[in-house]
Design a protein around this motif. Structure first.
Motif, mmCIF file in Angstrom:
data_model
loop_
_atom_site.group_PDB
_atom_site.id
_atom_site.type_symbol
_atom_site.label_atom_id
_atom_site.label_comp_id
_atom_site.label_asym_id
_atom_site.label_seq_id
_atom_site.Cartn_x
_atom_site.Cartn_y
_atom_site.Cartn_z
ATOM 1 N N GLN A 248 0.829 -1.202 0.000
ATOM 2 C CA GLN A 248 0.000 0.000 0.000
ATOM 3 C C GLN A 248 0.865 1.255 0.000
ATOM 4 O O GLN A 248 0.527 2.241 -0.646
ATOM 5 C CB GLN A 248 -0.945 0.001 1.199
ATOM 6 C CG GLN A 248 -2.040 1.039 1.107
ATOM 7 C CD GLN A 248 -3.013 0.729 -0.019
ATOM 8 O OE1 GLN A 248 -3.487 -0.391 -0.167
ATOM 9 N NE2 GLN A 248 -3.293 1.711 -0.831
ATOM 10 N N ARG B 255 3.609 1.710 -1.442
ATOM 11 C CA ARG B 255 4.116 1.950 -2.791
ATOM 12 C C ARG B 255 3.006 2.321 -3.773
ATOM 13 O O ARG B 255 3.190 3.166 -4.638
ATOM 14 C CB ARG B 255 4.850 0.712 -3.298
ATOM 15 C CG ARG B 255 6.197 0.540 -2.657
ATOM 16 C CD ARG B 255 6.829 -0.791 -3.017
ATOM 17 N NE ARG B 255 8.125 -0.988 -2.391
ATOM 18 C CZ ARG B 255 8.336 -1.175 -1.114
ATOM 19 N NH1 ARG B 255 7.329 -1.188 -0.277
ATOM 20 N NH2 ARG B 255 9.554 -1.348 -0.639
ATOM 21 N N GLN B 256 1.858 1.678 -3.653
ATOM 22 C CA GLN B 256 0.794 1.849 -4.629
ATOM 23 C C GLN B 256 -0.112 3.045 -4.352
ATOM 24 O O GLN B 256 -0.500 3.753 -5.274
ATOM 25 C CB GLN B 256 -0.049 0.577 -4.714
ATOM 26 C CG GLN B 256 0.749 -0.604 -5.221
ATOM 27 C CD GLN B 256 -0.019 -1.904 -5.136
ATOM 28 O OE1 GLN B 256 -1.172 -1.959 -4.679
ATOM 29 N NE2 GLN B 256 0.612 -2.989 -5.550
ATOM 30 N N ASN B 257 -0.475 3.250 -3.099
ATOM 31 C CA ASN B 257 -1.398 4.332 -2.752
ATOM 32 C C ASN B 257 -1.205 4.685 -1.278
ATOM 33 O O ASN B 257 -2.030 4.325 -0.432
ATOM 34 C CB ASN B 257 -2.852 3.914 -3.023
ATOM 35 C CG ASN B 257 -3.821 5.048 -2.783
ATOM 36 O OD1 ASN B 257 -3.439 6.188 -2.556
ATOM 37 N ND2 ASN B 257 -5.104 4.740 -2.840
ATOM 38 N N PRO B 258 -0.126 5.402 -0.948
ATOM 39 C CA PRO B 258 0.180 5.669 0.461
ATOM 40 C C PRO B 258 -0.902 6.462 1.189
ATOM 41 O O PRO B 258 -1.087 6.285 2.388
ATOM 42 C CB PRO B 258 1.498 6.434 0.403
ATOM 43 C CG PRO B 258 1.639 6.902 -0.991
ATOM 44 C CD PRO B 258 0.851 5.971 -1.850
ATOM 45 N N ALA B 259 -1.640 7.292 0.483
ATOM 46 C CA ALA B 259 -2.692 8.081 1.134
ATOM 47 C C ALA B 259 -3.778 7.194 1.735
ATOM 48 O O ALA B 259 -4.412 7.560 2.726
ATOM 49 C CB ALA B 259 -3.301 9.062 0.138
ATOM 50 N N ALA B 260 -3.974 6.015 1.171
ATOM 51 C CA ALA B 260 -5.012 5.107 1.666
ATOM 52 C C ALA B 260 -4.666 4.517 3.033
ATOM 53 O O ALA B 260 -5.556 4.044 3.733
ATOM 54 C CB ALA B 260 -5.251 3.984 0.662
ATOM 55 N N SER C 110 2.175 11.777 2.681
ATOM 56 C CA SER C 110 3.235 10.793 2.466
ATOM 57 C C SER C 110 4.257 11.313 1.483
ATOM 58 O O SER C 110 3.944 12.071 0.586
ATOM 59 C CB SER C 110 2.639 9.499 1.928
ATOM 60 O OG SER C 110 1.791 8.949 2.888
ATOM 61 N N ASN D 78 -2.999 12.795 5.427
ATOM 62 C CA ASN D 78 -1.771 12.105 5.049
ATOM 63 C C ASN D 78 -0.950 12.919 4.073
ATOM 64 O O ASN D 78 -1.441 13.325 3.027
ATOM 65 C CB ASN D 78 -2.137 10.755 4.439
ATOM 66 C CG ASN D 78 -0.930 9.884 4.211
ATOM 67 O OD1 ASN D 78 0.199 10.310 4.388
ATOM 68 N ND2 ASN D 78 -1.187 8.663 3.838
ATOM 69 N N THR E 249 10.518 0.705 3.601
ATOM 70 C CA THR E 249 9.331 1.464 3.985
ATOM 71 C C THR E 249 9.452 1.772 5.466
ATOM 72 O O THR E 249 9.648 0.865 6.279
ATOM 73 C CB THR E 249 8.048 0.651 3.731
ATOM 74 O OG1 THR E 249 7.990 0.305 2.349
ATOM 75 C CG2 THR E 249 6.811 1.442 4.117
#
Length: 73
Positions: free
Chosen positions: A33, A35-40, A72, A70, A52
């Motif tokens: 997560q 890497r793909q969508n840190p805000a989530a 990130s 967030n 990480t």
């Protein structure tokens, strides 16, 4: 590992393995997560190559419901 354990730590950054113990999930999912969508995730993460890291103080605020949106990196 508990939130209180994290609060008394001296380290400024946490690993996905430590955070996963507290929130009850697999650390691999945190890494993916991040890497793909840190805000989530809801808490800030730092991704540097294959590493990480989660800022300890920001994670504590998020767990206590006091987190800012967030930001990130």
């Amino acid at each position: 590992m508990t939130l209180n354990d994290i609060k008394v730590m001296e380290k400024e950054c946490l690993s996905p393995a430590i955070v996963a113990q507290v929130i009850g999930c697999d650390p691999h999912y945190i890494r993916l997560q991040a890497r793909q969508n840190p805000a989530a995730l809801g808490f800030p993460v730092n991704v540097q190559g294959t590493r990480t890291r989660i800022p300890r103080r920001a994670f504590i605020r998020w767990m206590e419901g006091k987190a800012e949106p967030n930001r990130s990196r």
